[in-house]
Design an enzyme around this catalytic site. Sequence first.
Site, PDB file in Angstrom:
ATOM      1  CD  GLU A 136     -61.655  49.446 -45.879  1.00  0.00           C
ATOM      2  OE1 GLU A 136     -60.725  49.528 -46.700  1.00  0.00           O
ATOM      3  OE2 GLU A 136     -61.547  49.796 -44.693  1.00  0.00           O
ATOM      4  CB  THR A 189     -60.312  44.948 -38.914  1.00  0.00           C
ATOM      5  OG1 THR A 189     -59.368  45.989 -39.118  1.00  0.00           O
ATOM      6  CG2 THR A 189     -61.701  45.538 -38.966  1.00  0.00           C
TER       7      THR A 189
END
Lengths: 323, 323
Positions: A136, A189
Amino acid sequence: MEQPAMSYIRVFAPATVANVVCGFDVLGFAVETPGDEVELFVVSQPGVRIRAIYGDNGRLPLDPEKNTVSASVMHYLQQIGREDLGIEIVLHKRMPVGSGMGSSAASTVAGLFAIHHLMGQPLSTADLLQLAVEGEQLACGQGHADNVAPALLGGFVLIRSYHPLDVIQLPTPESLICALLHPHIEIQTRDARKILKPYVPLSDVTIQMGNLAGFISALYNQDFALLSRCMQDVIIEPVRSILIPEYQSMKSIALSGGALGFGISGSGPSVFALCHEVSTAETILSRLQAHLQQHHIASDIFISPINRQGPRLLDVRETVHKS
Amino acid sequence: MEQPAMSYIRVFAPATVANVVCGFDVLGFAVETPGDEVELFVVSQPGVRIRAIYGDNGRLPLDPEKNTVSASVMHYLQQIGREDLGIEIVLHKRMPVGSGMGSSAASTVAGLFAIHHLMGQPLSTADLLQLAVEGEQLACGQGHADNVAPALLGGFVLIRSYHPLDVIQLPTPESLICALLHPHIEIQTRDARKILKPYVPLSDVTIQMGNLAGFISALYNQDFALLSRCMQDVIIEPVRSILIPEYQSMKSIALSGGALGFGISGSGPSVFALCHEVSTAETILSRLQAHLQQHHIASDIFISPINRQGPRLLDVRETVHKS
């Protein structure tokens, strides 16, 4: 040289809702749908390659070093000392990219779960989680576990600590339904994080802590009235919601329509509501979609129970080759 | 005019540990000892008066408007429309004042619990809690429920919200032992609050939220290893501990001696440790006391299970007078 016990595998890994209104960076849950599918093919030529990605409109990198699925698979093979293997990957992107539903986490977890089962599960779930957080990191620039942990473990998950990683599986009431809406706008993000204020008033910290602690208690007691009271966010939502058109109107529509709570999924722009009933979720989503249409914003919607299992095997062809 | 069903009552209300390391302003628990005792005498002359206070070295006000016990009793009688009654109060202060162990909360709750039972319990527990918070406001300048709620309800209590007041009783593992040490120095709650930084880094908020959420989960699962990992405070302790001499040394002594966690009780200067065993608590407290003695600081120590019941009746003389 030993070959893996299977030569092909296909798995599903779920989308996830991180933050869950009152648990910024520490709370997340998985849904049954949408999610990603990954196929791995064992081939004779060593190395990890991406054969194809479907459903991403060409947005995801095919370079195996840069794609979260292939990079995670490579990392896994390094961990178990099997870099000699040849693996080809097909990623079926079954959810929007950059949507705030844990798209990269679903791909990462699908890839790791697939290679893990292909290799006969030689690592622990804790190892797998650590690899997923590192995967991630590749995709988001930060190793946020609040998507990968629920994607891997299923249900509601608390990230008690990032350093060291300490993840706690929470009770997941069976009757909760998640309504998800992805408006066709995009927030990175990184941008959604940059906009946050670096300091928080202590009085707001107290309010948020009370809500998060109450939310945890509500999960254990299946106290939906308490759960609903706790789904308030005085720290993140006031800032991030300005990036999402019609946010306040959508919130009013969802809450007046009977949602237990409504908020931003992860860093947005997707929004979610937790409901008691499928019919409530359906009504709310159709009202939200109609409202956005009036503002010329298209959207996708998803209704799903909470995923309690994490990823799952879809197809395995066992052709054992041992040398 | 109706007289109450009893003419005399004596009750005990417990000391409390607020904040509990990771739950600033939202978490607290009650102990079996120490605590305060309150006697109420019904007399013919209307009004609420303080007959005597023992054990406070003359520090607490005798003015019924300013003393938290009498003010709370008066407030209670107003609520039920019985200001015509005559009540005289004796307060036995069985714990240090201004110690961070919820001294005023114990007195407030003892007074309210006493008058509540004297009057035949005409109000709800929620009403009683509201009155107790208002009484605490008188004593501390702020209506902090994290002492009065556990003092009234017993066990671990979460203050989910102050406005409106929303209090949740949490599971209280039977095997937990609380070791309390009160060093003979004094910190005013007001000063301990003034020293706090008004803004908190968002990264610290995440750490604290993870710990609080994990602590709540640990109470439900009776997971003492998790409980121990969660007893960390990156927001309040670094600031308030500088007001407490030898704090870091005491913390090292407690944790190396086997405490599950160690921290400041309320706003200090008392400190507490949660332990598994009475023997661990005893060893830690004697080491802490010896360490403070080397630095010429006297101290009181208390060992207690978690109080699960809240206040209790000690003596009631039922002499029913109805007119």
